[in-house]
Write a protein that holds these residues in place. Structure first.
Motif, mmCIF file in Angstrom:
data_model
loop_
_atom_site.group_PDB
_atom_site.id
_atom_site.type_symbol
_atom_site.label_atom_id
_atom_site.label_comp_id
_atom_site.label_asym_id
_atom_site.label_seq_id
_atom_site.Cartn_x
_atom_site.Cartn_y
_atom_site.Cartn_z
ATOM 1 N N MET A 1 0.851 -1.199 0.000
ATOM 2 C CA MET A 1 0.000 0.000 0.000
ATOM 3 C C MET A 1 0.891 1.256 0.000
ATOM 4 O O MET A 1 1.893 1.300 0.683
ATOM 5 C CB MET A 1 -0.867 -0.014 1.267
ATOM 6 N N SER A 2 0.480 2.256 -0.790
ATOM 7 C CA SER A 2 1.240 3.503 -0.699
ATOM 8 C C SER A 2 0.699 4.304 0.486
ATOM 9 O O SER A 2 -0.188 3.853 1.199
ATOM 10 C CB SER A 2 1.116 4.289 -2.000
ATOM 11 N N PHE A 3 1.221 5.505 0.689
ATOM 12 C CA PHE A 3 0.828 6.271 1.873
ATOM 13 C C PHE A 3 -0.641 6.695 1.814
ATOM 14 O O PHE A 3 -1.126 7.127 0.773
ATOM 15 C CB PHE A 3 1.700 7.514 1.983
ATOM 16 N N PRO A 4 -1.372 6.608 2.928
ATOM 17 C CA PRO A 4 -2.748 7.107 2.952
ATOM 18 C C PRO A 4 -2.759 8.644 2.954
ATOM 19 O O PRO A 4 -1.738 9.262 3.211
ATOM 20 C CB PRO A 4 -3.293 6.577 4.272
ATOM 21 N N ILE A 5 -3.909 9.226 2.691
ATOM 22 C CA ILE A 5 -3.963 10.691 2.665
ATOM 23 C C ILE A 5 -3.797 11.261 4.078
ATOM 24 O O ILE A 5 -4.054 10.589 5.065
ATOM 25 C CB ILE A 5 -5.273 11.214 2.025
ATOM 26 N N SER A 6 -3.396 12.538 4.132
ATOM 27 C CA SER A 6 -2.964 13.152 5.388
ATOM 28 C C SER A 6 -3.889 12.958 6.578
ATOM 29 O O SER A 6 -3.448 12.584 7.639
ATOM 30 C CB SER A 6 -2.794 14.643 5.187
ATOM 31 N N ASN A 7 -5.174 13.262 6.414
ATOM 32 C CA ASN A 7 -6.003 13.253 7.612
ATOM 33 C C ASN A 7 -6.237 11.856 8.171
ATOM 34 O O ASN A 7 -6.659 11.692 9.299
ATOM 35 C CB ASN A 7 -7.320 14.016 7.398
ATOM 36 N N GLU A 8 -5.917 10.825 7.399
ATOM 37 C CA GLU A 8 -5.981 9.469 7.966
ATOM 38 C C GLU A 8 -4.734 9.190 8.794
ATOM 39 O O GLU A 8 -4.759 8.434 9.738
ATOM 40 C CB GLU A 8 -6.049 8.412 6.856
ATOM 41 N N ARG A 9 -3.628 9.836 8.373
ATOM 42 C CA ARG A 9 -2.357 9.513 9.018
ATOM 43 C C ARG A 9 -2.341 9.833 10.487
ATOM 44 O O ARG A 9 -1.733 9.146 11.283
ATOM 45 C CB ARG A 9 -1.234 10.312 8.364
ATOM 46 N N VAL A 10 -2.999 10.911 10.837
ATOM 47 C CA VAL A 10 -2.943 11.343 12.217
ATOM 48 C C VAL A 10 -3.579 10.305 13.142
ATOM 49 O O VAL A 10 -3.291 10.243 14.329
ATOM 50 C CB VAL A 10 -3.562 12.756 12.371
ATOM 51 N N ASN A 11 -4.410 9.451 12.582
ATOM 52 C CA ASN A 11 -5.048 8.427 13.407
ATOM 53 C C ASN A 11 -4.174 7.195 13.608
ATOM 54 O O ASN A 11 -4.462 6.356 14.446
ATOM 55 C CB ASN A 11 -6.384 8.008 12.778
ATOM 56 N N ILE A 12 -3.149 7.070 12.815
ATOM 57 C CA ILE A 12 -2.253 5.923 13.004
ATOM 58 C C ILE A 12 -1.321 6.272 14.160
ATOM 59 O O ILE A 12 -0.713 7.337 14.190
ATOM 60 C CB ILE A 12 -1.437 5.654 11.719
ATOM 61 N N MET A 13 -1.242 5.365 15.116
ATOM 62 C CA MET A 13 -0.442 5.677 16.302
ATOM 63 C C MET A 13 0.724 4.713 16.417
ATOM 64 O O MET A 13 0.610 3.536 16.080
ATOM 65 C CB MET A 13 -1.313 5.556 17.565
ATOM 66 N N ILE A 14 1.802 5.240 16.944
ATOM 67 C CA ILE A 14 2.951 4.376 17.227
ATOM 68 C C ILE A 14 2.605 3.493 18.438
ATOM 69 O O ILE A 14 1.669 3.784 19.169
ATOM 70 C CB ILE A 14 4.226 5.213 17.485
ATOM 71 N N ASN A 15 3.395 2.450 18.646
ATOM 72 C CA ASN A 15 3.163 1.551 19.775
ATOM 73 C C ASN A 15 3.953 2.064 20.989
ATOM 74 O O ASN A 15 5.145 1.804 21.137
ATOM 75 C CB ASN A 15 3.611 0.136 19.379
ATOM 76 N N GLY A 16 3.241 2.816 21.847
ATOM 77 C CA GLY A 16 3.892 3.488 22.978
ATOM 78 C C GLY A 16 4.535 2.516 23.956
ATOM 79 O O GLY A 16 5.655 2.746 24.423
ATOM 80 N N SER A 17 3.847 1.424 24.261
ATOM 81 C CA SER A 17 4.428 0.536 25.273
ATOM 82 C C SER A 17 5.679 -0.166 24.746
ATOM 83 O O SER A 17 6.625 -0.396 25.480
ATOM 84 C CB SER A 17 3.396 -0.460 25.812
ATOM 85 N N ARG A 18 5.690 -0.440 23.440
ATOM 86 C CA ARG A 18 6.902 -1.044 22.870
ATOM 87 C C ARG A 18 8.074 -0.051 22.950
ATOM 88 O O ARG A 18 9.185 -0.409 23.348
ATOM 89 C CB ARG A 18 6.646 -1.436 21.411
ATOM 90 N N LEU A 19 7.800 1.210 22.606
ATOM 91 C CA LEU A 19 8.860 2.222 22.665
ATOM 92 C C LEU A 19 9.402 2.361 24.097
ATOM 93 O O LEU A 19 10.620 2.412 24.309
ATOM 94 C CB LEU A 19 8.314 3.568 22.167
ATOM 95 N N LEU A 20 8.495 2.400 25.066
ATOM 96 C CA LEU A 20 8.938 2.567 26.463
ATOM 97 C C LEU A 20 9.741 1.360 26.935
ATOM 98 O O LEU A 20 10.710 1.503 27.692
ATOM 99 C CB LEU A 20 7.731 2.806 27.382
ATOM 100 N N LYS A 21 9.362 0.185 26.448
ATOM 101 C CA LYS A 21 10.119 -1.035 26.804
ATOM 102 C C LYS A 21 11.533 -0.963 26.194
ATOM 103 O O LYS A 21 12.518 -1.268 26.864
ATOM 104 C CB LYS A 21 9.345 -2.261 26.297
ATOM 105 N N HIS A 22 11.618 -0.521 24.953
ATOM 106 C CA HIS A 22 12.934 -0.384 24.319
ATOM 107 C C HIS A 22 13.805 0.616 25.091
ATOM 108 O O HIS A 22 14.995 0.387 25.309
ATOM 109 C CB HIS A 22 12.783 0.094 22.868
ATOM 110 N N LEU A 23 13.175 1.719 25.498
ATOM 111 C CA LEU A 23 13.900 2.753 26.234
ATOM 112 C C LEU A 23 14.432 2.187 27.554
ATOM 113 O O LEU A 23 15.586 2.430 27.950
ATOM 114 C CB LEU A 23 12.927 3.908 26.499
#
Ligand code: GLV
Ligand code: MN
Ligand code: MN
Length: 415
Positions: A1-23
């Motif tokens: 899939m190519s990139f979705p349009i801008s206003n959809e992107r803001v709804n995609i979220m990173i995985n916060g708990s994974r990032l905090l575990k890595h940190l």
């Protein structure tokens, strides 16, 4: 899939708990169990272990990992002809905190992993760099990897040594690197460079804001001053005929502080002191101390360098000791790119947060990359402005919000 349009992107979220575990997991490498401080210096077993961990994270995020000739760790995602680079560092100061540098690298990996999981195909290649030795702790010379990538590192600089006399060049070779010719590390193909970092100051906290957009980065000039007097018996040498290198150096250090008290933006710090022969009943014969001078204006740094030298030279003459001074490192202050600033502002506002622009008092690899690419920096609020200290802290909420903003900006820039 190519990139979705801008206003959809803001709804995609990173995985916060994974990032905090890595940190958390990265912060365990080089950690002093007594103080909680982290000691991860370049070309050490601790750094090697940290490199192995982030390499694993990069590979899980769908990246191909390579190491350049000076030891920068580079994760590559996608195959576009143009490159968006994200980066920061994984080395620390002595007894450092867990966020300085590490957050920028891990947040960037989290961004790419999210893009990978969303099966997006960015038009541009994304690279993440963990730069070699940003802090300069081991060799009293830092930003090594970003200097090399910007074509600013010289063969002569690699002769600078650590406390046990090992040069940067030797340490690189012991780490199976072949740095020469240094030109091969230089990059001319970076379309935009983005670095997320903790603020390390109190501006955002005072403003009550979680993130900020950096407009410029103040740069350090590092000097090493050697004061030589005469080492003599502490009991048998009358006070008035002494040539005490330590009392002379003390007066110099206080004079530097005095000089800087009259300036508004510039700062100077004596952070390292070496006394010889360092005996209770011996008058100090030789003292070496470092001076870290910073400003956003290169001319002001250079003026201060001259003023400080003249002042301490006078003290040396009056106290009958000799003085030598050498430059350990000089870096150019940098401005960030207005278009990248605007991109960050748009992403911040999309997340419903007021954007705020500020200057970085701390130095960053971005300063060097500015010589070869437009740069941008996103700051995350620091608690009490404390950094270069085990108490360094940013909240999980601020970190996750900032990484989502970074994600959004990277998606826009890479498309
Ligand atoms: C790095 O943190 C520096 O600003 O010295
Ligand atoms: Mn630092
Ligand atoms: Mn840093």
């Amino acid at each position: 899939m190519s990139f979705p349009i801008s206003n959809e992107r803001v709804n995609i979220m990173i995985n916060g708990s994974r990032l905090l575990k890595h940190l958390h997991d990265l912060s365990q490498i080089g950690r002093n169990e007594v103080t909680g401080g982290i000691n991860r210096f370049s070309f050490t077993p601790e750094e090697k272990q940290a490199i192995e961990l982030i390499t694993m994270y990069m590979e899980k995020a769908g990246m191909t990992v390579t190491v350049d000739a000076v030891g920068n760790i580079i994760g590559t995602y996608g195959e576009g002809r143009e490159t968006i680079m994200l980066g920061s560092h994984i080395d620390t100061v002595p007894e450092g905190g867990k966020y300085d540098g590490a957050l920028g690298v891990l947040a960037a990996i989290e961004v790419v992993q999210t893009i990978h999981e969303q099966q997006l195909s960015p038009a541009k290649k994304i690279e993440i760099v963990a730069f070699k030795d940003e802090e300069g702790t081991r060799f009293r010379f830092g930003l090594i990897g970003s200097r090399a990538m910007a074509g600013l590192l010289t063969q002569e600089q690699l002769l600078q040594t650590d406390a046990s006399g090992i040069s940067i060049e030797e340490a690189m070779k012991q780490f199976q690197l072949s740095p020469f010719p240094l030109e091969k590390v230089k990059r001319n193909d970076i379309q935009a460079y983005l670095e997320m970092h903790i603020e390390q100051g109190k501006v955002l906290e005072n403003e009550g804001l979680p993130v900020g957009v950096v407009t410029g980065i103040a740069a350090p000039l590092w000097l090493e001053v050697t004061v030589t007097g005469v080492s003599e018996h502490a009991g048998a040498t009358p006070m008035l005929i002494r040539q005490d290198a330590l009392t002379a150096a003390s007066e110099m250090i206080l004079a530097i502080e005095h000089l800087l008290n009259d300036t508004t933006d510039s700062v100077a710090t004596v952070g390292k002191l070496n006394v010889e022969p360092n005996g209770i009943n011996v008058i100090p014969g030789k003292v070496t101390f470092t001076v870290d001078i910073r400003d956003i204006d290169e001319q002001k740094i250079s003026n201060l360098e001259n003023t400080i030298f003249k002042k301490i030279q006078k003290i040396a003459e009056r106290r009958n000791v000799t003085l030598t001074s050498k430059v350990l490192q000089r870096v150019k202050p940098a401005k960030t790119d207005p278009m990248i600033q605007q991109q960050l502002i748009n992403s911040i506002e999309k997340h419903g947060v007021q954007s705020y622009s500020l200057i970085s008092g701390a130095g960053h690899d971005a300063m060097n990359i500015a010589a070869v690419a437009p740069i941008g920096m996103l700051f995350v609020r620091s608690k009490d402005g404390i950094s270069h200290n085990p108490l360094e802290f940013s909240t999980d909420e601020d970190i996750i919000l900032a990484t989502n903003i970074l994600y959004d900006s990277v998606v826009e820039l890479a498309n």
